[in-house]
Design a protein around this motif. Structure first.
Motif, short mmCIF file in Angstrom:
data_model
loop_
_atom_site.label_atom_id
_atom_site.label_comp_id
_atom_site.label_asym_id
_atom_site.label_seq_id
_atom_site.Cartn_x
_atom_site.Cartn_y
_atom_site.Cartn_z
N ASN A 163 31.38 24.98 10.21
CA ASN A 163 29.87 25.47 10.05
C ASN A 163 29.38 27.47 9.29
OD1 ASN A 163 30.59 24.76 13.35
ND2 ASN A 163 29.02 24.00 12.50
N ARG A 164 29.88 26.89 7.43
CA ARG A 164 29.97 28.44 7.56
C ARG A 164 29.88 28.01 5.91
NH1 ARG A 164 36.89 29.82 7.32
NH2 ARG A 164 37.27 28.21 6.18
N TYR A 165 29.56 28.70 4.92
CA TYR A 165 29.14 28.92 3.46
C TYR A 165 30.73 29.53 3.43
CZ TYR A 165 25.04 26.81 3.72
OH TYR A 165 24.07 25.94 3.62
N LEU A 166 31.84 28.91 2.43
CA LEU A 166 32.52 29.10 1.37
C LEU A 166 32.79 29.61 -0.32
CD1 LEU A 166 35.57 30.72 1.70
CD2 LEU A 166 36.54 29.05 1.91
N PHE A 167 32.39 29.99 -1.26
CA PHE A 167 32.45 29.67 -2.17
C PHE A 167 32.90 31.64 -3.05
CE2 PHE A 167 28.59 31.80 0.00
CZ PHE A 167 28.01 32.44 -1.35
N ASN A 168 32.99 31.03 -4.02
CA ASN A 168 33.15 32.40 -5.04
C ASN A 168 31.82 32.81 -5.56
OD1 ASN A 168 35.58 32.16 -4.71
ND2 ASN A 168 35.73 30.39 -5.97
N GLN A 173 32.27 39.59 -18.17
CA GLN A 173 31.73 40.49 -19.08
C GLN A 173 31.99 40.17 -20.47
OE1 GLN A 173 34.55 44.42 -18.46
NE2 GLN A 173 33.55 45.38 -20.45
N THR A 174 31.21 40.06 -21.42
CA THR A 174 30.64 40.37 -22.62
C THR A 174 31.10 41.25 -23.51
OG1 THR A 174 28.32 40.11 -23.20
CG2 THR A 174 29.97 37.94 -22.11
N TYR A 175 31.75 40.73 -25.12
CA TYR A 175 32.14 41.75 -25.59
C TYR A 175 31.87 41.29 -27.25
CZ TYR A 175 35.42 43.42 -22.68
OH TYR A 175 36.27 44.20 -21.52
N PRO A 176 31.34 42.38 -27.91
CA PRO A 176 30.69 41.71 -28.70
C PRO A 176 31.22 41.19 -30.12
CG PRO A 176 30.26 44.32 -29.50
CD PRO A 176 30.85 43.90 -27.93
N ASN A 177 33.05 41.36 -30.34
CA ASN A 177 33.82 41.24 -31.37
C ASN A 177 34.96 40.64 -30.22
OD1 ASN A 177 34.52 43.47 -30.07
ND2 ASN A 177 34.97 43.86 -32.76
N ARG A 178 34.95 40.34 -28.85
CA ARG A 178 35.89 39.41 -28.58
C ARG A 178 35.57 39.33 -27.19
NH1 ARG A 178 39.00 44.59 -25.37
NH2 ARG A 178 40.53 42.52 -25.27
N PRO A 179 36.23 37.67 -27.10
CA PRO A 179 36.31 36.90 -26.23
C PRO A 179 36.13 37.07 -24.99
CG PRO A 179 38.34 35.88 -27.24
CD PRO A 179 38.00 37.45 -27.99
N LEU A 180 34.98 37.02 -24.05
CA LEU A 180 34.45 37.07 -22.84
C LEU A 180 35.48 37.02 -21.34
CD1 LEU A 180 33.99 34.76 -21.06
CD2 LEU A 180 32.23 34.64 -22.02
N VAL A 181 35.20 38.07 -21.09
CA VAL A 181 36.31 37.87 -19.68
C VAL A 181 35.71 37.97 -17.91
CG1 VAL A 181 38.11 39.61 -20.25
CG2 VAL A 181 36.36 40.36 -20.01
N SER A 182 36.38 37.60 -17.08
CA SER A 182 35.73 37.10 -15.86
C SER A 182 37.43 37.25 -14.69
CB SER A 182 35.09 35.93 -15.98
OG SER A 182 35.86 34.93 -15.72
N SER A 183 36.36 37.46 -13.48
CA SER A 183 37.17 37.75 -12.62
C SER A 183 35.83 36.65 -11.20
CB SER A 183 37.56 39.07 -12.38
OG SER A 183 36.52 39.98 -11.95
N THR A 184 36.84 37.19 -10.25
CA THR A 184 36.48 36.08 -9.12
C THR A 184 36.42 37.31 -7.61
OG1 THR A 184 37.64 34.47 -8.87
CG2 THR A 184 36.30 33.97 -10.15
N ALA A 185 35.06 36.90 -6.79
CA ALA A 185 35.63 36.78 -5.18
C ALA A 185 34.94 36.23 -4.88
CB ALA A 185 35.28 38.62 -5.03
N ILE A 186 36.36 35.97 -3.28
CA ILE A 186 35.75 34.70 -2.18
C ILE A 186 34.25 35.48 -1.74
CG2 ILE A 186 36.54 33.34 -0.70
CD1 ILE A 186 38.78 33.54 -2.12
N VAL A 187 33.68 34.50 -1.01
CA VAL A 187 32.52 35.31 -0.02
C VAL A 187 32.66 33.84 1.21
CG1 VAL A 187 29.56 34.90 0.07
CG2 VAL A 187 31.02 36.03 -1.89
#
Length: 678
Positions: A163-168, A173-187
């Motif tokens: 009886n709940r929703y559990l997701f991320n 974050q993107t840069y003009p001359n570098r690969p993007l980086v990411s992070s997550t949080a739980i909901v």
């Protein structure tokens, strides 16, 4: 321990790095030189050791040119309880707000600024996007790094796991001359249930079938509906013909079908939830209902046999012999209220193979009639019985009665049929006038034979009528005006004295011979009169001369009684007799002459055979005895189930002096034999 001057260390470091890159390139181009990899790593360690902390912060950039650290959420886990959120929340409802910030020089792990020329890292902040990996929710951007999680579906699914929703939440974050980086949080969103769904029928348009012969209480199907809120469902139906179990949805017959039910019923069925999904947390709870139309097909059953109407079966139908070929004798109407092919009716005579009698003889009566079927109208069909030939009631051997079977059959499965028997009578028309057997009659009255009686009977005039019944019964009339002394018995045609004449002795011989006309008229309607009259001449002998011949009993002149057809089989050696009439079978007459006598029996009509003859004459002085015997009285040419009466008019001649009529009625005593259907 060797210490290098800064310039030397810088030069060594630059040379080592250049050498390291060249050797690594060789590894990428030629896999056969894998051993160089070990050498490269060894040199890298030496450089790192000799240059202390200079290259520590450049290791990620050295290999990937990227930092592994993504944007920073203000919380790693976001939890919403039932007191805060309901499945009834509409689309766009704000679940919560949160903050996401990019990585900085101070938030990047192990960050030490480099002083190597040209090697400073690019730490300019990039663009940040935040998304949800559950499509039921979306993230909207606010300001200053704030975001809101809002609903993207309605209603929310309370029956998600636990009886709940559990997701991320995913921040990138993107840069003009570098690969993007990411992070997550739980909901984690814990839901509070509510009745938001109406029941749904599965399938939406359901079809059922039931036999039209089903009894009350017969179950014939189940209606099914589901509720996304997991509420209980209550079923109801808008029909008096059918009922439904409120809990299970089982359909059953409430009333028996009428004799001709509809082939289809369209019935409304309603499914209502009980609202238990939001109890006891919320009260009162709304209720929802859904109505659908179900189709109930009533399967036709051939349950009834065709039925003849108007009580015609077993009746007697009569028609006149004057009917032409194709004349309408009678109509038969048959009813069958079964549906479809089960109610399609065919009316006909039995098949040729079935037209046999109990005795095994062939019934040829059907060939004289035929059945004309009319187009069926609704539940009834009519057929007309018509003649297939012309008829003559008075023809020798003509059939006058027929027994017919009529068969009514439906086209159902299994096929049903009914039988109807009819008696068909042929009626006689008065289409024949009386005909005298002779047109000239002569008679001599002997005074010595009659004495002075007023009851004397003289000559009997005979006429015949080929019609039957009243049409064949004849009355006789004298057509001449002012005939002296004589009149005629209208029924028998016997010439007798008028009532005012005292006796034969009062007759004046000078007025003889007396001649007059006699005509005959039948008793039909309308009556018919003989076309040719009979001329009668009466002579008178007033002396004492006896007549040359006379009957010992005057009744012999008017014998009229029936005998059975099998008289010959029972009494082949005995003259005809009738105890009721007082006649023992012996005819006695007297001749004045002593000569031999012959009595003959013959028909007065030409070319007519009669099954009678005279018995041998016996003599006792001038008294002679004889009789009439039966030679044959069989009429096999007639239909054996036809009863008929035939009048045979025989004339007995004695020495060609006296003419006397003897009427014998011969009845067919065969038992009626009806057809059987094989």
């Amino acid at each position: 321990m060797i210490h290098y001057a800064p310039q030397a260390r810088q030069r060594i470091s630059d040379e080592a790095i250049e050498r390291f890159h060249n050797e690594c390139a060789m590894i990428q181009s030629d896999v056969k030189h894998r051993y160089l990899l070990i050498h490269c790593l060894f040199i890298f360690l030496i450089i790192n050791l000799t240059s202390t902390q200079i290259c520590q912060n450049d290791i990620p950039d050295f290999f990937y040119n990227v930092s592994f650290a993504g944007p920073l959420f203000d919380q790693s886990i976001y939890t919403i309880t039932t007191s805060n959120f309901s499945v009834l929340s509409p689309i766009g409802t704000n679940v919560f707000t949160f903050n996401v910030q990019p990585q900085t020089n101070y938030t990047r792990p192990s960050f030490i600024s480099t002083s190597v020329t040209g090697r400073a890292l690019n730490i300019t902040p990039g663009i940040i996007t935040v998304t949800s990996n559950d499509p039921s929710f979306i993230v909207t951007s606010l300001s200053n790094g704030s975001y809101a999680l809002v609903t993207n579906t309605f209603p929310l699914n309370y029956f998600s796991p636990y009886n709940r929703y559990l997701f991320n939440l995913i921040a990138t974050q993107t840069y003009p001359n570098r690969p993007l980086v990411s992070s997550t949080a739980i909901v984690q969103i814990n839901l509070e249930n509510y009745n938001v769904h109406a029941p749904i029928f599965i399938p939406s348009n359901q079809i059922f079938s039931i036999s039209e012969t089903a009894i009350i209480g017969t179950r014939f199907g189940t209606v099914y509906a589901s509720d996304a809120d997991n509420d209980g469902i209550i079923y109801s139906i808008s029909s008096s013909q059918f009922s439904i179990d409120s809990l299970t949805g089982v359909l059953q017959l409430q009333q028996t079908f009428q004799s001709s039910p509809a082939s289809q019923y369209f019935v409304s069925v309603t499914a209502s939830d009980d609202g238990t999904s939001c109890l006891p947390a919320r009260s009162p709870c709304p209720r929802f209902s859904t109505t659908t139309i179900i189709t109930i097909n009533v399967t036709a059953v051939n349950k009834r046999s065709p039925q003849f109407l108007n009580q015609i079966c077993g009746s007697t139908i009569s028609f006149y012999e004057s009917n032409i070929i194709g004349a309408n004798i009678t109509t038969l109407t048959v009813f069958d209220d079964d549906r479809g092919e089960n109610g399609q009716i065919s009316i006909s005579f039995p098949s040729e193979q079935s037209r046999t009698t109990v005795s095994g003889l062939r019934n040829t009566a059907y060939s004289q009639f035929y059945m004309q079927q009319l187009t069926q109208t609704s539940t009834t069909r009519t057929a007309v019985l018509r003649t297939n030939t012309s008829f003559d009631y008075d023809a020798p051997g003509a059939a006058r009665v027929w027994y017919l079977f009529v068969l009514a059959t439906d086209n159902g499965t299994p096929q049903r049929q009914s039988f109807c028997s009819l008696r068909i009578n042929l009626l006689d028309l008065n289409d024949n006038p009386p005909v005298f057997i002779m047109t000239s009659w002569n008679y001599t009255i002997y005074r010595s034979a009659f004495g002075n009686s007023n009851n004397a009977r003289f000559l009997r005039i005979i006429a015949s009528d080929a019609d039957s019944g009243l049409n064949g019964m004849i009355n006789y009339y004298i057509g001449t005006i002012n005939v002296p002394y004589f009149t005629i018995n209208q029924t028998t045609g016997t010439i007798i004295l008028r009532n005012n004449i005292p006796g034969v002795f009062s007759l004046d011989v000078n007025q003889f011979p007396i001649t007059f006309q006699v005509y005959a008229q039948d008793r039909g309607s309308p009556p018919r009169v003989s076309e040719a009259n009979a001329t009668v001449t009466i002579y008178y002998n007033n002396g004492n001369d006896p007549p040359p011949a006379r009957w010992s009993d005057p009744r012999y002149e008017e014998l009229n009684f029936p005998i059975i057809e099998k008289y010959y089989e029972r009494y082949s050696d005995r003259p005809i007799f009738n105890d009721t009439y007082g006649f023992n079978g012996t005819i006695i007459y007297q001749l004045t002459s002593q000569t031999s006598s012959i009595m003959t029996v013959s028909s007065p009509f030409p070319n007519t055979y009669i099954p009678f003859s005279d018995a041998p004459v016996s003599k006792n002085g001038n008294i002679f005895s004889s009789g009439i015997v039966v030679t044959r009285c069989s009429y096999k040419a007639h239909q054996i189930y036809n009863k008929f009466q035939m009048h045979d008019e025989s004339v007995i001649k004695i020495d060609e002096i006296f003419i006397v009529e003897l009427i014998l009625n011969c009845y067919n005593d065969f038992i009626f034999l009806l057809d059987r259907l094989a």
